[in-house]
Design a protein around this motif. Structure first.
Motif, PDB file in Angstrom:
ATOM      1  N   ILE A  93      61.199  22.339  15.440  1.00  0.00           N
ATOM      2  CA  ILE A  93      60.400  21.126  15.595  1.00  0.00           C
ATOM      3  C   ILE A  93      60.065  20.543  14.228  1.00  0.00           C
ATOM      4  O   ILE A  93      60.241  19.355  13.976  1.00  0.00           O
ATOM      5  CB  ILE A  93      59.105  21.425  16.373  1.00  0.00           C
ATOM      6  CG1 ILE A  93      59.445  21.931  17.777  1.00  0.00           C
ATOM      7  CG2 ILE A  93      58.210  20.194  16.453  1.00  0.00           C
ATOM      8  CD1 ILE A  93      58.273  22.494  18.528  1.00  0.00           C
ATOM      9  N   VAL A  94      59.585  21.388  13.335  1.00  0.00           N
ATOM     10  CA  VAL A  94      59.201  20.964  11.991  1.00  0.00           C
ATOM     11  C   VAL A  94      59.670  22.014  10.990  1.00  0.00           C
ATOM     12  O   VAL A  94      59.608  23.214  11.269  1.00  0.00           O
ATOM     13  CB  VAL A  94      57.662  20.784  11.867  1.00  0.00           C
ATOM     14  CG1 VAL A  94      57.273  20.448  10.437  1.00  0.00           C
ATOM     15  CG2 VAL A  94      57.158  19.697  12.806  1.00  0.00           C
ATOM     16  N   SER A  95      60.137  21.564   9.841  1.00  0.00           N
ATOM     17  CA  SER A  95      60.453  22.457   8.727  1.00  0.00           C
ATOM     18  C   SER A  95      60.035  21.748   7.448  1.00  0.00           C
ATOM     19  O   SER A  95      60.572  20.690   7.114  1.00  0.00           O
ATOM     20  CB  SER A  95      61.953  22.777   8.688  1.00  0.00           C
ATOM     21  OG  SER A  95      62.264  23.581   7.562  1.00  0.00           O
ATOM     22  N   GLU A  96      59.047  22.316   6.763  1.00  0.00           N
ATOM     23  CA  GLU A  96      58.551  21.657   5.558  1.00  0.00           C
ATOM     24  C   GLU A  96      57.952  22.673   4.587  1.00  0.00           C
ATOM     25  O   GLU A  96      57.602  23.788   4.983  1.00  0.00           O
ATOM     26  CB  GLU A  96      57.511  20.601   5.918  1.00  0.00           C
ATOM     27  CG  GLU A  96      56.288  21.144   6.642  1.00  0.00           C
ATOM     28  CD  GLU A  96      55.270  20.067   6.953  1.00  0.00           C
ATOM     29  OE1 GLU A  96      55.171  19.095   6.182  1.00  0.00           O
ATOM     30  OE2 GLU A  96      54.562  20.203   7.964  1.00  0.00           O
ATOM     31  N   PRO A  97      57.837  22.305   3.309  1.00  0.00           N
ATOM     32  CA  PRO A  97      57.282  23.232   2.317  1.00  0.00           C
ATOM     33  C   PRO A  97      55.781  23.440   2.515  1.00  0.00           C
ATOM     34  O   PRO A  97      55.097  22.626   3.126  1.00  0.00           O
ATOM     35  CB  PRO A  97      57.561  22.521   0.983  1.00  0.00           C
ATOM     36  CG  PRO A  97      58.497  21.404   1.300  1.00  0.00           C
ATOM     37  CD  PRO A  97      58.265  21.035   2.712  1.00  0.00           C
ATOM     38  N   ILE A  98      55.300  24.550   1.980  1.00  0.00           N
ATOM     39  CA  ILE A  98      53.859  24.733   1.904  1.00  0.00           C
ATOM     40  C   ILE A  98      53.360  24.095   0.618  1.00  0.00           C
ATOM     41  O   ILE A  98      54.127  23.869  -0.326  1.00  0.00           O
ATOM     42  CB  ILE A  98      53.453  26.220   1.969  1.00  0.00           C
ATOM     43  CG1 ILE A  98      54.035  27.002   0.782  1.00  0.00           C
ATOM     44  CG2 ILE A  98      53.864  26.827   3.286  1.00  0.00           C
ATOM     45  CD1 ILE A  98      53.509  28.429   0.665  1.00  0.00           C
ATOM     46  N   ALA A  99      52.083  23.786   0.590  1.00  0.00           N
ATOM     47  CA  ALA A  99      51.481  23.155  -0.589  1.00  0.00           C
ATOM     48  C   ALA A  99      50.033  23.593  -0.692  1.00  0.00           C
ATOM     49  O   ALA A  99      49.461  24.147   0.256  1.00  0.00           O
ATOM     50  CB  ALA A  99      51.583  21.631  -0.496  1.00  0.00           C
ATOM     51  N   ALA A 100      49.453  23.355  -1.847  1.00  0.00           N
ATOM     52  CA  ALA A 100      48.034  23.646  -2.058  1.00  0.00           C
ATOM     53  C   ALA A 100      47.228  22.366  -1.910  1.00  0.00           C
ATOM     54  O   ALA A 100      47.734  21.261  -2.140  1.00  0.00           O
ATOM     55  CB  ALA A 100      47.821  24.252  -3.437  1.00  0.00           C
ATOM     56  N   ALA A 101      45.971  22.525  -1.519  1.00  0.00           N
ATOM     57  CA  ALA A 101      45.068  21.387  -1.386  1.00  0.00           C
ATOM     58  C   ALA A 101      43.757  21.726  -2.074  1.00  0.00           C
ATOM     59  O   ALA A 101      43.170  22.785  -1.815  1.00  0.00           O
ATOM     60  CB  ALA A 101      44.826  21.061   0.085  1.00  0.00           C
ATOM     61  N   VAL A 102      43.304  20.831  -2.959  1.00  0.00           N
ATOM     62  CA  VAL A 102      42.085  21.080  -3.738  1.00  0.00           C
ATOM     63  C   VAL A 102      41.219  19.825  -3.772  1.00  0.00           C
ATOM     64  O   VAL A 102      41.721  18.709  -3.618  1.00  0.00           O
ATOM     65  CB  VAL A 102      42.436  21.503  -5.185  1.00  0.00           C
ATOM     66  CG1 VAL A 102      43.199  22.822  -5.190  1.00  0.00           C
ATOM     67  CG2 VAL A 102      43.245  20.418  -5.892  1.00  0.00           C
ATOM     68  N   PRO A 103      39.912  19.989  -3.966  1.00  0.00           N
ATOM     69  CA  PRO A 103      39.029  18.832  -4.111  1.00  0.00           C
ATOM     70  C   PRO A 103      39.354  18.066  -5.404  1.00  0.00           C
ATOM     71  O   PRO A 103      39.990  18.609  -6.316  1.00  0.00           O
ATOM     72  CB  PRO A 103      37.626  19.459  -4.183  1.00  0.00           C
ATOM     73  CG  PRO A 103      37.783  20.842  -3.633  1.00  0.00           C
ATOM     74  CD  PRO A 103      39.160  21.264  -3.983  1.00  0.00           C
ATOM     75  N   PRO A 104      38.933  16.804  -5.519  1.00  0.00           N
ATOM     76  CA  PRO A 104      39.240  15.983  -6.693  1.00  0.00           C
ATOM     77  C   PRO A 104      38.731  16.562  -8.012  1.00  0.00           C
ATOM     78  O   PRO A 104      39.295  16.273  -9.075  1.00  0.00           O
ATOM     79  CB  PRO A 104      38.568  14.653  -6.381  1.00  0.00           C
ATOM     80  CG  PRO A 104      38.473  14.606  -4.892  1.00  0.00           C
ATOM     81  CD  PRO A 104      38.256  16.026  -4.463  1.00  0.00           C
ATOM     82  N   ASP A 105      37.673  17.383  -7.972  1.00  0.00           N
ATOM     83  CA  ASP A 105      37.115  17.932  -9.206  1.00  0.00           C
ATOM     84  C   ASP A 105      37.670  19.317  -9.549  1.00  0.00           C
ATOM     85  O   ASP A 105      37.210  19.964 -10.495  1.00  0.00           O
ATOM     86  CB  ASP A 105      35.586  18.002  -9.118  1.00  0.00           C
ATOM     87  CG  ASP A 105      35.097  18.853  -7.940  1.00  0.00           C
ATOM     88  OD1 ASP A 105      35.945  19.228  -7.087  1.00  0.00           O
ATOM     89  OD2 ASP A 105      33.884  19.131  -7.870  1.00  0.00           O
ATOM     90  N   HIS A 106      38.667  19.778  -8.843  1.00  0.00           N
ATOM     91  CA  HIS A 106      39.251  21.096  -9.101  1.00  0.00           C
ATOM     92  C   HIS A 106      40.168  21.036 -10.322  1.00  0.00           C
ATOM     93  O   HIS A 106      40.794  19.991 -10.588  1.00  0.00           O
ATOM     94  CB  HIS A 106      40.046  21.560  -7.876  1.00  0.00           C
ATOM     95  CG  HIS A 106      40.432  22.996  -7.905  1.00  0.00           C
ATOM     96  ND1 HIS A 106      41.567  23.462  -8.557  1.00  0.00           N
ATOM     97  CD2 HIS A 106      39.839  24.102  -7.363  1.00  0.00           C
ATOM     98  CE1 HIS A 106      41.657  24.766  -8.404  1.00  0.00           C
ATOM     99  NE2 HIS A 106      40.624  25.183  -7.688  1.00  0.00           N
ATOM    100  N   PRO A 107      40.276  22.106 -11.102  1.00  0.00           N
ATOM    101  CA  PRO A 107      41.148  22.112 -12.282  1.00  0.00           C
ATOM    102  C   PRO A 107      42.605  21.761 -11.980  1.00  0.00           C
ATOM    103  O   PRO A 107      43.313  21.256 -12.862  1.00  0.00           O
ATOM    104  CB  PRO A 107      41.034  23.553 -12.789  1.00  0.00           C
ATOM    105  CG  PRO A 107      39.693  24.017 -12.324  1.00  0.00           C
ATOM    106  CD  PRO A 107      39.473  23.342 -11.012  1.00  0.00           C
ATOM    107  N   LEU A 108      43.060  22.013 -10.753  1.00  0.00           N
ATOM    108  CA  LEU A 108      44.457  21.713 -10.404  1.00  0.00           C
ATOM    109  C   LEU A 108      44.635  20.322  -9.796  1.00  0.00           C
ATOM    110  O   LEU A 108      45.762  19.934  -9.462  1.00  0.00           O
ATOM    111  CB  LEU A 108      44.987  22.748  -9.407  1.00  0.00           C
ATOM    112  CG  LEU A 108      45.117  24.195  -9.896  1.00  0.00           C
ATOM    113  CD1 LEU A 108      45.563  25.093  -8.741  1.00  0.00           C
ATOM    114  CD2 LEU A 108      46.113  24.278 -11.045  1.00  0.00           C
ATOM    115  N   ALA A 109      43.556  19.574  -9.681  1.00  0.00           N
ATOM    116  CA  ALA A 109      43.610  18.308  -8.942  1.00  0.00           C
ATOM    117  C   ALA A 109      44.587  17.304  -9.536  1.00  0.00           C
ATOM    118  O   ALA A 109      45.206  16.527  -8.802  1.00  0.00           O
ATOM    119  CB  ALA A 109      42.213  17.692  -8.862  1.00  0.00           C
ATOM    120  N   GLU A 110      44.767  17.300 -10.827  1.00  0.00           N
ATOM    121  CA  GLU A 110      45.660  16.336 -11.473  1.00  0.00           C
ATOM    122  C   GLU A 110      47.054  16.907 -11.737  1.00  0.00           C
ATOM    123  O   GLU A 110      47.895  16.236 -12.341  1.00  0.00           O
ATOM    124  CB  GLU A 110      45.038  15.853 -12.784  1.00  0.00           C
ATOM    125  CG  GLU A 110      43.665  15.208 -12.634  1.00  0.00           C
ATOM    126  CD  GLU A 110      43.680  14.015 -11.683  1.00  0.00           C
ATOM    127  OE1 GLU A 110      44.682  13.270 -11.683  1.00  0.00           O
ATOM    128  OE2 GLU A 110      42.713  13.841 -10.917  1.00  0.00           O
TER     129      GLU A 110
END
Length: 306
Positions: free
Chosen positions: A161-178
């Motif tokens: 049905i679906v095949s897609e990569p996994i990803a991370a999600a962080v708030p805008p103020d997280h060190p990884l946000a940009e």
């Protein structure tokens, strides 16, 4: 000798108890005892040893047990063949799905199938993917919606049905946000919020991490993707989900995971042998998923394609 007597006999053999067997076939305990006594009289042999605390089969009973199963299976095959010729579908279907997974086209398929074939009883079971795979293999579940890493089991029929990569999600103020992307090693420096073991997304994360000698810190886990998102929005950790799950929530930034090679797969699976009812349900699934956001069902395992 009657077919129902063979059915009752098999129930007693399975339960090793007359009372439980009677409950399983919806008859009184005296009634099932009388029917089996009549079967023994007709065959001229004692089939069940009643002398112990639990009933057991005699040597003759063991032989009759195998033949009884064959007879009832042959009768069911005959009934299915006649039903197919008459265009009828009846019986019972057990459908499994990942806990807390909402896939509207599947519900539409079940609804359409029920309207077309009200004589078929549908049971819905929620469970984690690993157990659903085993249930389908054992035949206790006819069709299941599962999550997997990269592909469905080769010994089962599967429709992607679906095949897609996994990803991370962080708030805008997280060190990884940009960040335009992060490795699994970089993510391992932060607490992770994820789905539980037995889901396709978690399998991709665990397998990719293990391949690199990493053990991510799973700080929190939840069965519903929306709960994972809500926890991440409150700064409790980095959410790991599929890209489409994250895209539905604008309060978080998506950070691609650059070295998670396998895809998270959402698929339907079933055993290769299918009853008329299951074939009809699969037809309804094909119709429901065609034109849905997933793009329809793509066969990825089984006799047709790999």
């Amino acid at each position: 000798m009657e077919l129902r007597q063979l059915k009752y006999f098999l129930a007693v053999a399975q339960e090793a108890n007359f009372t439980r067997a009677a409950e399983s076939v919806h008859i009184s305990q005296p009634g099932i005892s009388a029917q089996i006594r009549q079967l023994e009289n007709d065959l001229g042999a004692t089939l069940i040893d009643r002398s112990g605390r639990s009933v057991t089969l005699t040597a003759v009973g063991e032989v009759v047990h195998d033949h009884a199963r064959s007879v009832l299976a042959a009768v069911e095959s005959l009934r299915q063949a006649v039903d197919e010729m008459n265009g009828l579908v009846r019986g019972k279907l057990v459908v499994g799905m990942i806990t807390a997974c909402t896939v509207t086209p599947l519900f539409d398929a079940l609804s359409g199938f029920h309207l077309a074939h009200p004589g078929v009883e549908i049971t819905l079971l929620e469970e984690e993917s690993g157990k659903l795979v085993e249930y389908v293999r054992k035949g206790t579940v006819d069709l299941a919606l599962i999550g997997a890493a990269n592909r469905v089991p080769d010994d089962l029929d599967g429709w992607q049905i679906v095949s897609e990569p996994i990803a991370a999600a962080v708030p805008p103020d997280h060190p990884l946000a940009e960040s335009t992307g992060a490795t699994l090693a970089e993510l391992s420096g932060y607490p992770i919020i994820c789905l539980p073991e037995g889901t396709g997304i978690r399998a991709v994360l665990d397998q990719a991490s293990a391949a690199r000698g990493l053990t991510p810190t799973i700080a929190l886990q939840a069965s519903a993707p929306s709960t994972v998102i809500n926890l991440a929005e409150r700064g409790l950790g980095v959410a790991v989900l599929s890209e489409s799950m994250i895209a539905q929530h604008k309060g978080l930034r998506t950070v691609p995971i650059t070295d998670a090679d396998a895809a998270a797969v959402l698929a339907l699976i079933s055993t290769p042998t299918k009853s008329p009812a299951l074939r009809e349900l699969l037809s309804h699934c094909q119709q429901s998923f065609t034109g849905a956001e997933s793009g329809g069902l793509v066969r990825v395992s089984g006799a047709v394609a790999r």
